[in-house]
Each structure stands twice: as C-alpha cells, then as structure tokens.
Write a protein that holds these residues in place. Structure first.
Motif, PDB file in Angstrom:
ATOM      1  N   HIS A  43      48.665  47.207  54.478  1.00  0.00           N
ATOM      2  CA  HIS A  43      49.116  47.426  53.209  1.00  0.00           C
ATOM      3  C   HIS A  43      48.270  46.696  51.881  1.00  0.00           C
ATOM      4  O   HIS A  43      48.673  45.644  51.634  1.00  0.00           O
ATOM      5  CB  HIS A  43      50.780  47.189  52.914  1.00  0.00           C
ATOM      6  N   PRO A  44      47.214  47.219  51.604  1.00  0.00           N
ATOM      7  CA  PRO A  44      46.179  46.553  50.831  1.00  0.00           C
ATOM      8  C   PRO A  44      47.338  46.574  49.334  1.00  0.00           C
ATOM      9  O   PRO A  44      47.989  47.522  48.772  1.00  0.00           O
ATOM     10  CB  PRO A  44      45.066  47.273  50.531  1.00  0.00           C
ATOM     11  N   ARG A  45      46.894  45.406  48.722  1.00  0.00           N
ATOM     12  CA  ARG A  45      47.552  45.246  47.244  1.00  0.00           C
ATOM     13  C   ARG A  45      46.207  44.951  46.436  1.00  0.00           C
ATOM     14  O   ARG A  45      45.360  44.216  46.917  1.00  0.00           O
ATOM     15  CB  ARG A  45      48.655  44.199  47.330  1.00  0.00           C
ATOM     16  N   PRO A  46      46.579  45.092  44.840  1.00  0.00           N
ATOM     17  CA  PRO A  46      45.354  45.021  44.005  1.00  0.00           C
ATOM     18  C   PRO A  46      44.713  43.682  44.202  1.00  0.00           C
ATOM     19  O   PRO A  46      43.495  43.626  43.896  1.00  0.00           O
ATOM     20  CB  PRO A  46      45.957  45.192  42.742  1.00  0.00           C
ATOM     21  N   ASP A  47      45.504  42.724  44.258  1.00  0.00           N
ATOM     22  CA  ASP A  47      45.096  41.267  44.143  1.00  0.00           C
ATOM     23  C   ASP A  47      44.308  41.030  45.513  1.00  0.00           C
ATOM     24  O   ASP A  47      43.752  39.756  45.548  1.00  0.00           O
ATOM     25  CB  ASP A  47      46.018  39.993  43.914  1.00  0.00           C
ATOM     26  N   GLU A  48      44.372  41.571  46.848  1.00  0.00           N
ATOM     27  CA  GLU A  48      43.788  41.555  47.800  1.00  0.00           C
ATOM     28  C   GLU A  48      44.112  40.132  48.511  1.00  0.00           C
ATOM     29  O   GLU A  48      43.491  39.525  49.309  1.00  0.00           O
ATOM     30  CB  GLU A  48      42.303  41.725  47.598  1.00  0.00           C
ATOM     31  N   ARG A  49      45.321  39.834  48.190  1.00  0.00           N
ATOM     32  CA  ARG A  49      45.804  38.494  48.729  1.00  0.00           C
ATOM     33  C   ARG A  49      46.015  38.265  50.309  1.00  0.00           C
ATOM     34  O   ARG A  49      46.203  37.373  50.584  1.00  0.00           O
ATOM     35  CB  ARG A  49      47.140  38.054  47.834  1.00  0.00           C
ATOM     36  N   HIS A  50      46.225  39.648  50.840  1.00  0.00           N
ATOM     37  CA  HIS A  50      46.115  39.509  52.450  1.00  0.00           C
ATOM     38  C   HIS A  50      44.987  40.662  52.862  1.00  0.00           C
ATOM     39  O   HIS A  50      43.967  40.253  52.855  1.00  0.00           O
ATOM     40  CB  HIS A  50      47.403  40.014  53.045  1.00  0.00           C
ATOM     41  N   ILE A  51      45.197  41.920  53.093  1.00  0.00           N
ATOM     42  CA  ILE A  51      44.254  42.848  53.478  1.00  0.00           C
ATOM     43  C   ILE A  51      43.503  43.000  52.201  1.00  0.00           C
ATOM     44  O   ILE A  51      43.733  43.497  51.254  1.00  0.00           O
ATOM     45  CB  ILE A  51      44.979  44.050  53.891  1.00  0.00           C
ATOM     46  N   THR A  65      43.394  54.143  67.856  1.00  0.00           N
ATOM     47  CA  THR A  65      44.835  54.392  67.878  1.00  0.00           C
ATOM     48  C   THR A  65      45.173  55.111  66.502  1.00  0.00           C
ATOM     49  O   THR A  65      44.404  55.112  65.342  1.00  0.00           O
ATOM     50  CB  THR A  65      45.905  53.368  68.147  1.00  0.00           C
ATOM     51  N   GLU A  66      46.558  55.539  65.845  1.00  0.00           N
ATOM     52  CA  GLU A  66      46.879  55.859  64.657  1.00  0.00           C
ATOM     53  C   GLU A  66      46.708  54.784  63.554  1.00  0.00           C
ATOM     54  O   GLU A  66      47.108  53.538  63.902  1.00  0.00           O
ATOM     55  CB  GLU A  66      48.244  56.345  64.666  1.00  0.00           C
ATOM     56  N   PHE A  67      46.043  55.067  62.339  1.00  0.00           N
ATOM     57  CA  PHE A  67      45.819  54.317  61.326  1.00  0.00           C
ATOM     58  C   PHE A  67      46.941  54.505  60.211  1.00  0.00           C
ATOM     59  O   PHE A  67      46.710  55.874  59.923  1.00  0.00           O
ATOM     60  CB  PHE A  67      44.472  54.124  61.156  1.00  0.00           C
ATOM     61  N   ASN A  68      47.754  53.901  59.678  1.00  0.00           N
ATOM     62  CA  ASN A  68      48.676  53.621  58.671  1.00  0.00           C
ATOM     63  C   ASN A  68      48.432  52.896  57.522  1.00  0.00           C
ATOM     64  O   ASN A  68      48.155  51.711  57.592  1.00  0.00           O
ATOM     65  CB  ASN A  68      49.901  53.689  59.312  1.00  0.00           C
ATOM     66  N   ILE A  69      48.126  53.591  56.308  1.00  0.00           N
ATOM     67  CA  ILE A  69      47.712  52.924  55.340  1.00  0.00           C
ATOM     68  C   ILE A  69      48.723  53.024  54.376  1.00  0.00           C
ATOM     69  O   ILE A  69      49.155  53.917  53.771  1.00  0.00           O
ATOM     70  CB  ILE A  69      46.485  53.174  54.417  1.00  0.00           C
ATOM     71  N   GLU A  70      49.531  51.792  53.973  1.00  0.00           N
ATOM     72  CA  GLU A  70      50.533  51.715  52.699  1.00  0.00           C
ATOM     73  C   GLU A  70      49.993  51.390  51.737  1.00  0.00           C
ATOM     74  O   GLU A  70      49.316  50.553  51.476  1.00  0.00           O
ATOM     75  CB  GLU A  70      51.872  50.816  53.515  1.00  0.00           C
ATOM     76  N   GLY A  71      50.810  51.749  50.608  1.00  0.00           N
ATOM     77  CA  GLY A  71      50.500  51.145  49.061  1.00  0.00           C
ATOM     78  C   GLY A  71      51.083  52.055  48.061  1.00  0.00           C
ATOM     79  O   GLY A  71      51.563  52.950  48.474  1.00  0.00           O
ATOM     80  N   ASN A  72      50.639  51.613  46.923  1.00  0.00           N
ATOM     81  CA  ASN A  72      51.335  52.233  45.593  1.00  0.00           C
ATOM     82  C   ASN A  72      50.277  53.328  45.312  1.00  0.00           C
ATOM     83  O   ASN A  72      49.093  53.025  44.598  1.00  0.00           O
ATOM     84  CB  ASN A  72      51.405  51.381  44.593  1.00  0.00           C
ATOM     85  N   CYS A  73      50.577  54.680  45.247  1.00  0.00           N
ATOM     86  CA  CYS A  73      49.684  55.737  45.151  1.00  0.00           C
ATOM     87  C   CYS A  73      49.390  55.801  43.479  1.00  0.00           C
ATOM     88  O   CYS A  73      48.598  56.527  43.035  1.00  0.00           O
ATOM     89  CB  CYS A  73      50.093  56.949  45.527  1.00  0.00           C
ATOM     90  N   ARG A  74      50.156  55.016  42.691  1.00  0.00           N
ATOM     91  CA  ARG A  74      50.022  54.880  41.076  1.00  0.00           C
ATOM     92  C   ARG A  74      48.803  54.212  40.985  1.00  0.00           C
ATOM     93  O   ARG A  74      48.332  54.328  39.662  1.00  0.00           O
ATOM     94  CB  ARG A  74      51.036  54.695  40.594  1.00  0.00           C
ATOM     95  N   GLU A  75      48.189  53.345  41.544  1.00  0.00           N
ATOM     96  CA  GLU A  75      47.015  52.831  41.561  1.00  0.00           C
ATOM     97  C   GLU A  75      45.706  53.662  42.051  1.00  0.00           C
ATOM     98  O   GLU A  75      45.518  53.957  43.262  1.00  0.00           O
ATOM     99  CB  GLU A  75      47.045  51.347  42.403  1.00  0.00           C
TER     100      GLU A  75
END
Length: 239
Positions: A43-51, A65-75
C-alpha cells in the motif's frame, strides 16, 4: 480455502527507520511466498513512509504469487504506478493525504460514476479491481454498479467488537457478504484481522476469497518467526 495475502508495508517501515536496505522488502516478499502465502500486498502512499514506489517495481519483478496494490486512485501517481506494473489486483482505498492507516470505505453511491470510470480503466489493462467498503449492504450494491470485480470489507469494526459480543461483531459482515453474493461480487476482507479473530471470521463469512493481513502478522512474526506466523494464519483460513 480463503487465500492469505501478506501486506509487507511494516517491513518497509522498519527498513526506512534506519535507512539502507535492511530488512529487504523483496526478500521478505519472497520469504512470504516460500512459507505459503498466496499473495503479496503493498500500500504505497505519497510520502513513501513505508513502501516506496520503486519497491513496487522491484517486488513485481520477483514474485510469482498474486500481487495486490492498494491505494488511493485519486492520486495520479498511484494510477500510473498500477498501470505500469499491472498487478493481479488493485484495491481502491479512499485514503486522505498523510493518513496513518485506512479508516473507512468508499461511499460507492456518491462516487459511483467516478469509480465506474476508474474501474474500467484498470480492467481494460487486465487488472482485477476490488473496492474497499464498509460492511453496509447499500455500499455493496453501489459497488456492484461500478462494475468492480470484488469488494474488500473493512474489518476494523469487527476486530474492535470481537471478544465482547462476537455475534454482534460479525452480523453486519455476514449481511454484507450475502449481499455481495447476491450481486455477483467477489469478496475480500482486511484490517485488524489477527490470530485471535480470523478463524471465527473466516468460518462465518460466506464466499470469502482473500484476506489481506499486514500489521498483526508482522508483529506476530517478531515473536514466532515469519514462517511460523504465516503457518498459523493459514491454519485459521482452512475450512
């Protein structure tokens, strides 16, 4: 059997606290696969504080295996990242900027037209789409109208109530799951699921396909080891 997708954000949080590349998030993802996880979530976020955004490319290049990317599609940066990597699944989460963690699902009625366009764009690129929703039958129906493939039930409410009144805690999730079946939506779940509440949830939610678990599983791995933690979560998911 319900699939387990391990969210490795907390591995990246630990790495970023010190700098450098220890622990290595790609190695962690591959270890999760080797120990039996059927998917990897980030779950990448704009500030990249983790991923970090680069992590997504690096992980996608190595896992099988399956790759799931979570996040805000308004970005737009998030949308571009997903389209560049073409994961198995994208999970659309209505996070606000700098939000510590996800704390609500989409209002699929208010944002139906917007979500319909976003869903189609990802699906046109061969990506399965899941929309993060609260356990509300009306929101489930609204999600179906966007054309999404799946929904992910936001389970913090269940986790907070579990241990006090288990039947009350799970009741809205059962209703939401049944509604998902009625409108032909695949069903995922995630947020605050752990070794104490997962088995009960899995045994009672009809049609549950996948759970995404990160914080609790990585915390358990500190005491149990990553392999043993994954084995115990998988055991909770066996029918």
């Amino acid at each position: 059997m319900t699939k387990l997708s391990v969210n490795i954000n907390k591995i990246a949080t630990l790495r970023n606290a010190r700098g450098g590349n220890v622990p290595n998030v790609v190695a962690a993802a591959l270890a999760c696969e080797r120990f039996g996880a059927q998917g990897i979530t980030v779950h990448p976020r704009p500030d990249e504080r983790h991923i970090r955004y680069q992590d997504v490319y690096d992980i996608k290049a190595e896992i099988t295996t399956e790759f799931n990317i979570e996040g805000n599609c308004r970005e737009q940066k998030f949308v571009d990242l997903v389209l560049a990597n073409k994961p198995t699944q994208v999970t659309l989460v209505p996070d606000s900027l700098n939000q510590i963690t996800s704390n609500h699902g989409w209002n699929t009625i208010e944002h139906r037209d917007y979500l319909r366009d976003v869903v189609k764009r990802f699906q046109d690129n061969g990506i399965r789409v899941s929309i993060f929703v609260d356990p509300d039958e009306e929101m489930v129906e609204g999600a179906a109208e966007t054309g999404t493939d799946r929904i992910e039930l936001y389970t913090e409410g269940y986790a907070a109530e579990f241990g006090y009144d288990d039947q009350k805690a799970i009741a809205p999730y059962i209703k939401a799951a049944r509604k998902a079946q009625e409108v032909d939506l695949g069903l995922n779940a995630g947020h605050d699921l752990d070794l104490h509440n997962l088995k009960y949830f899995n045994e009672r939610i009809p049609g549950l396909l996948e759970v995404s678990i990160g914080h609790a599983l990585i915390a358990d791995a500190l005491y149990l080891g990553l392999e043993e933690a994954i084995k115990r979560y998988l055991a909770c998911l066996r029918a």
